[in-house]
Motif scaffolding. Structure first.
Motif, PDB file in Angstrom:
ATOM      1  N   VAL A   1       0.862  -1.189   0.000  1.00 46.25           N
ATOM      2  CA  VAL A   1       0.000   0.000   0.000  1.00 46.25           C
ATOM      3  C   VAL A   1       0.894   1.233   0.000  1.00 46.25           C
ATOM      4  O   VAL A   1       1.721   1.411   0.900  1.00 46.25           O
ATOM      5  CB  VAL A   1      -0.917   0.030   1.239  1.00 46.25           C
ATOM      6  CG1 VAL A   1      -1.750   1.314   1.251  1.00 46.25           C
ATOM      7  CG2 VAL A   1      -1.817  -1.196   1.274  1.00 46.25           C
ATOM      8  N   GLN A   2       0.744   2.072  -1.014  1.00 46.39           N
ATOM      9  CA  GLN A   2       1.530   3.298  -1.083  1.00 46.39           C
ATOM     10  C   GLN A   2       0.612   4.500  -1.151  1.00 46.39           C
ATOM     11  O   GLN A   2      -0.283   4.584  -1.982  1.00 46.39           O
ATOM     12  CB  GLN A   2       2.459   3.289  -2.303  1.00 46.39           C
ATOM     13  CG  GLN A   2       3.344   4.527  -2.379  1.00 46.39           C
ATOM     14  CD  GLN A   2       4.392   4.437  -3.471  1.00 46.39           C
ATOM     15  OE1 GLN A   2       4.562   3.392  -4.094  1.00 46.39           O
ATOM     16  NE2 GLN A   2       5.109   5.523  -3.696  1.00 46.39           N
ATOM     17  N   ILE A   3       0.838   5.454  -0.225  1.00 44.01           N
ATOM     18  CA  ILE A   3       0.104   6.716  -0.207  1.00 44.01           C
ATOM     19  C   ILE A   3       1.150   7.820  -0.203  1.00 44.01           C
ATOM     20  O   ILE A   3       1.868   7.993   0.780  1.00 44.01           O
ATOM     21  CB  ILE A   3      -0.820   6.817   1.014  1.00 44.01           C
ATOM     22  CG1 ILE A   3      -1.846   5.674   0.998  1.00 44.01           C
ATOM     23  CG2 ILE A   3      -1.532   8.165   1.043  1.00 44.01           C
ATOM     24  CD1 ILE A   3      -2.742   5.630   2.215  1.00 44.01           C
ATOM     25  N   GLY A   4       1.257   8.526  -1.303  1.00 43.72           N
ATOM     26  CA  GLY A   4       2.351   9.479  -1.437  1.00 43.72           C
ATOM     27  C   GLY A   4       3.663   8.714  -1.460  1.00 43.72           C
ATOM     28  O   GLY A   4       3.830   7.757  -2.201  1.00 43.72           O
ATOM     29  N   ALA A   5       4.604   9.132  -0.616  1.00 42.82           N
ATOM     30  CA  ALA A   5       5.900   8.455  -0.538  1.00 42.82           C
ATOM     31  C   ALA A   5       5.914   7.352   0.509  1.00 42.82           C
ATOM     32  O   ALA A   5       6.900   6.628   0.634  1.00 42.82           O
ATOM     33  CB  ALA A   5       6.989   9.476  -0.231  1.00 42.82           C
ATOM     34  N   ALA A   6       4.847   7.215   1.273  1.00 46.64           N
ATOM     35  CA  ALA A   6       4.800   6.234   2.358  1.00 46.64           C
ATOM     36  C   ALA A   6       4.356   4.876   1.856  1.00 46.64           C
ATOM     37  O   ALA A   6       3.450   4.771   1.021  1.00 46.64           O
ATOM     38  CB  ALA A   6       3.857   6.708   3.458  1.00 46.64           C
ATOM     39  N   GLN A   7       5.006   3.815   2.344  1.00 49.46           N
ATOM     40  CA  GLN A   7       4.640   2.458   1.961  1.00 49.46           C
ATOM     41  C   GLN A   7       4.363   1.603   3.185  1.00 49.46           C
ATOM     42  O   GLN A   7       5.062   1.689   4.184  1.00 49.46           O
ATOM     43  CB  GLN A   7       5.761   1.812   1.152  1.00 49.46           C
ATOM     44  CG  GLN A   7       5.948   2.392  -0.237  1.00 49.46           C
ATOM     45  CD  GLN A   7       6.906   1.565  -1.068  1.00 49.46           C
ATOM     46  OE1 GLN A   7       6.793   0.344  -1.118  1.00 49.46           O
ATOM     47  NE2 GLN A   7       7.848   2.222  -1.716  1.00 49.46           N
ATOM     48  N   GLY A   8       3.328   0.798   3.073  1.00 47.53           N
ATOM     49  CA  GLY A   8       2.998  -0.182   4.085  1.00 47.53           C
ATOM     50  C   GLY A   8       2.432  -1.401   3.392  1.00 47.53           C
ATOM     51  O   GLY A   8       2.716  -1.647   2.221  1.00 47.53           O
ATOM     52  N   CYS A   9       1.615  -2.156   4.088  1.00 49.80           N
ATOM     53  CA  CYS A   9       1.030  -3.375   3.532  1.00 49.80           C
ATOM     54  C   CYS A   9      -0.460  -3.428   3.802  1.00 49.80           C
ATOM     55  O   CYS A   9      -1.014  -2.610   4.542  1.00 49.80           O
ATOM     56  CB  CYS A   9       1.698  -4.611   4.140  1.00 49.80           C
ATOM     57  SG  CYS A   9       3.393  -4.880   3.614  1.00 49.80           S
TER      58      CYS A   9
ATOM     59  N   HIS B   1      -2.401   3.591  10.732  1.00 46.01           N
ATOM     60  CA  HIS B   1      -1.324   4.540  10.444  1.00 46.01           C
ATOM     61  C   HIS B   1      -0.804   4.390   9.019  1.00 46.01           C
ATOM     62  O   HIS B   1      -0.121   5.281   8.510  1.00 46.01           O
ATOM     63  CB  HIS B   1      -0.187   4.410  11.465  1.00 46.01           C
ATOM     64  CG  HIS B   1       0.695   3.222  11.313  1.00 46.01           C
ATOM     65  ND1 HIS B   1       0.465   2.036  11.966  1.00 46.01           N
ATOM     66  CD2 HIS B   1       1.826   3.023  10.596  1.00 46.01           C
ATOM     67  CE1 HIS B   1       1.414   1.173  11.665  1.00 46.01           C
ATOM     68  NE2 HIS B   1       2.259   1.750  10.826  1.00 46.01           N
ATOM     69  N   VAL B   2      -1.125   3.295   8.345  1.00 43.00           N
ATOM     70  CA  VAL B   2      -0.813   3.141   6.921  1.00 43.00           C
ATOM     71  C   VAL B   2      -1.855   3.886   6.086  1.00 43.00           C
ATOM     72  O   VAL B   2      -1.516   4.615   5.149  1.00 43.00           O
ATOM     73  CB  VAL B   2      -0.765   1.658   6.513  1.00 43.00           C
ATOM     74  CG1 VAL B   2      -0.639   1.501   5.002  1.00 43.00           C
ATOM     75  CG2 VAL B   2       0.402   0.960   7.203  1.00 43.00           C
ATOM     76  N   ALA B   3      -3.129   3.721   6.431  1.00 41.46           N
ATOM     77  CA  ALA B   3      -4.219   4.364   5.685  1.00 41.46           C
ATOM     78  C   ALA B   3      -4.270   5.874   5.923  1.00 41.46           C
ATOM     79  O   ALA B   3      -4.802   6.616   5.093  1.00 41.46           O
ATOM     80  CB  ALA B   3      -5.553   3.729   6.066  1.00 41.46           C
TER      81      ALA B   3
ATOM     82  N   GLY C   1      -7.366  -0.138  10.054  1.00 44.07           N
ATOM     83  CA  GLY C   1      -7.787   0.676   8.920  1.00 44.07           C
ATOM     84  C   GLY C   1      -8.367  -0.178   7.805  1.00 44.07           C
ATOM     85  O   GLY C   1      -8.095  -1.382   7.714  1.00 44.07           O
ATOM     86  N   LEU C   2      -9.165   0.438   6.940  1.00 39.32           N
ATOM     87  CA  LEU C   2      -9.827  -0.265   5.840  1.00 39.32           C
ATOM     88  C   LEU C   2      -9.622   0.508   4.539  1.00 39.32           C
ATOM     89  O   LEU C   2      -9.678   1.741   4.511  1.00 39.32           O
ATOM     90  CB  LEU C   2     -11.326  -0.414   6.119  1.00 39.32           C
ATOM     91  CG  LEU C   2     -12.151  -1.216   5.106  1.00 39.32           C
ATOM     92  CD1 LEU C   2     -11.722  -2.673   5.088  1.00 39.32           C
ATOM     93  CD2 LEU C   2     -13.645  -1.105   5.432  1.00 39.32           C
ATOM     94  N   ILE C   3      -9.369  -0.233   3.460  1.00 36.86           N
ATOM     95  CA  ILE C   3      -9.180   0.331   2.126  1.00 36.86           C
ATOM     96  C   ILE C   3     -10.033  -0.468   1.143  1.00 36.86           C
ATOM     97  O   ILE C   3     -10.272  -1.656   1.349  1.00 36.86           O
ATOM     98  CB  ILE C   3      -7.693   0.258   1.708  1.00 36.86           C
ATOM     99  CG1 ILE C   3      -6.818   1.086   2.668  1.00 36.86           C
ATOM    100  CG2 ILE C   3      -7.481   0.730   0.271  1.00 36.86           C
ATOM    101  CD1 ILE C   3      -5.324   0.938   2.405  1.00 36.86           C
ATOM    102  N   LYS C   4     -10.481   0.163   0.059  1.00 35.42           N
ATOM    103  CA  LYS C   4     -11.254  -0.535  -0.974  1.00 35.42           C
ATOM    104  C   LYS C   4     -10.623  -0.286  -2.333  1.00 35.42           C
ATOM    105  O   LYS C   4     -10.390   0.862  -2.722  1.00 35.42           O
ATOM    106  CB  LYS C   4     -12.702  -0.037  -0.980  1.00 35.42           C
ATOM    107  CG  LYS C   4     -13.579  -0.596  -2.106  1.00 35.42           C
ATOM    108  CD  LYS C   4     -13.839  -2.072  -1.936  1.00 35.42           C
ATOM    109  CE  LYS C   4     -14.947  -2.577  -2.846  1.00 35.42           C
ATOM    110  NZ  LYS C   4     -14.666  -2.375  -4.275  1.00 35.42           N
TER     111      LYS C   4
END
Length: 380
Positions: free
Chosen positions: A115-123, A138-140, A171-174
């Protein structure tokens, strides 16, 4: 009346972690600058059940697809290790356990995503064939942000962040609709965190250090050390970038999501999967609430809430605001992608960030528009 931004986030209703727990730090240390928000039209999945227990919406295979998930049949000789954990009693049992873990790991690769938001990466981990992804709050970051999702094979799709329960870091993503030609997304088989006990074997996957297509998701095998209502502690070593990745039992059922690490490599905290079920409707509706104990966001400025603008009246020594160059009498006009109209709106904008996040702030300084970048701090 003067108000300090650092003290305005609502208190958590979750039992604190204690002295050691307060020392833990977020796996994803450097978060990205804000990106333009994207408003998604998301339909909440129909009510389902988890392991026979009525849930509020989350479920394996919600939708019309036929993906088999990550479930792997457990041999009779491993049933005791599945339910109670412990040490293999023979070399043969150890070999069977290794084979079991390898099978789960292979299936987990397809639903473990970057999962990438801007320059930040998580899973994250896909949990329905319609593309819902569980991750860490904190990833979302916050609702309605655009996210880039990378599959294990390198394919890239777009997604939108939904809700988050920051009290437990859930957190939740779709994944945005129309990107898979009507086919189901590979997804994890859901388990429950209700009957977990110390000693159980578990399997963690993720992208430590960030996404690497040639390497793919990395698997770590370990055991559950402690089970708490707000967190599961394991000895599965996590590294920066693993945040939001999945934790499975040896049957291939998702039991938790990676959250953060502590002072010791064997002190790794995960979000119990049942928290996503309990809060599913709020998460899917893009609500955000709570604050993780020990991770209250801090800017370090004070101002007057009765004033019609967000004028900085005080900048704390050694604070993130001072480090970024904010000055007394600066008027904050924009905080990330949020328009700031008065000091109260600045307080709310800071409360919606996570410690370590880098935020672009625009201020009016002596009738000149000035840009500063603040790395949000954490309340001690």
């Amino acid at each position: 009346m003067n108000s300090t931004v650092a003290l305005t986030t609502p208190p958590s209703n979750v039992t604190p972690f204690g002295v050691k727990g307060l020392a833990v730090f977020l796996i994803l240390l450097c978060l990205a600058p804000a990106v333009p928000s994207v408003q998604a039209q998301v339909a909440v999945p129909p009510s389902t059940t988890i392991n026979g227990v009525a849930g509020s919406g989350i479920g394996s295979g919600v939708g019309s697809g036929v993906s088999t998930g990550t479930l792997v049949s457990v041999p009779n000789s491993l049933q005791g290790l599945l339910r109670r954990g412990g040490t293999p009693a023979s070399l043969e049992q150890m070999r069977l356990l290794e084979q079991q873990q390898q099978q789960v790991s292979k299936l987990a690769r397809d639903c473990t995503v970057s999962v990438q938001i801007g320059a930040a990466q998580g899973c994250g981990v896909i949990i329905t064939d319609t593309g819902y992804i569980l991750t860490a709050a904190h990833v979302a970051m916050r609702p309605n942000k655009s996210a880039v999702i990378r599959m294990s094979n390198g394919r890239t799709v777009m997604a939108t962040t939904l809700g988050m329960n920051r009290s437990v870091d859930a957190g939740l993503i779709k994944i945005n609709d129309g990107q898979n030609e009507g086919q189901p997304w590979p997804h994890a088989t859901l388990g429950t965190s209700d009957k977990l006990v110390p000693g159980m074997w578990c399997i963690a996957t993720g992208h430590p250090g960030g996404y690497d297509r040639e390497r793919g998701p990395v698997t770590r095998v370990g055991r559950i050390l402690t089970v708490r209502p707000d967190a599961i502690v394991t000895d599965c070593a996590l590294i920066g970038g693993d945040s939001g990745g999945p934790l499975f039992d040896i049957e291939g059922r998702l039991i938790a999501v990676h959250s953060r690490i502590g002072n010791d490599v064997a002190d790794n905290l995960h979000i119990p999967v049942d928290h996503y079920d309990i809060s599913w409707k709020r998460l899917a509706a893009s609500e955000a609430w709570g604050v993780l104990p020990g991770f209250r966001p801090v800017l370090g400025v004070s101002g007057n809430q009765s004033e019609s603008v967000a004028r900085v009246r005080e900048v704390r020594k050694g604070s993130p605001a001072e480090d970024a160059g904010l000055m007394v009498d600066d008027i904050v006009e924009r905080f990330g992608d949020v328009k700031v109209t008065d000091f109260g709106s600045l307080i709310k904008a800071v409360a919606d960030t996570m410690p370590g996040e880098r935020v672009e702030v625009w201020v009016n300084r002596s009738n000149q528009r000035v840009r500063v970048v603040v790395e949000i701090g954490r309340e001690d």
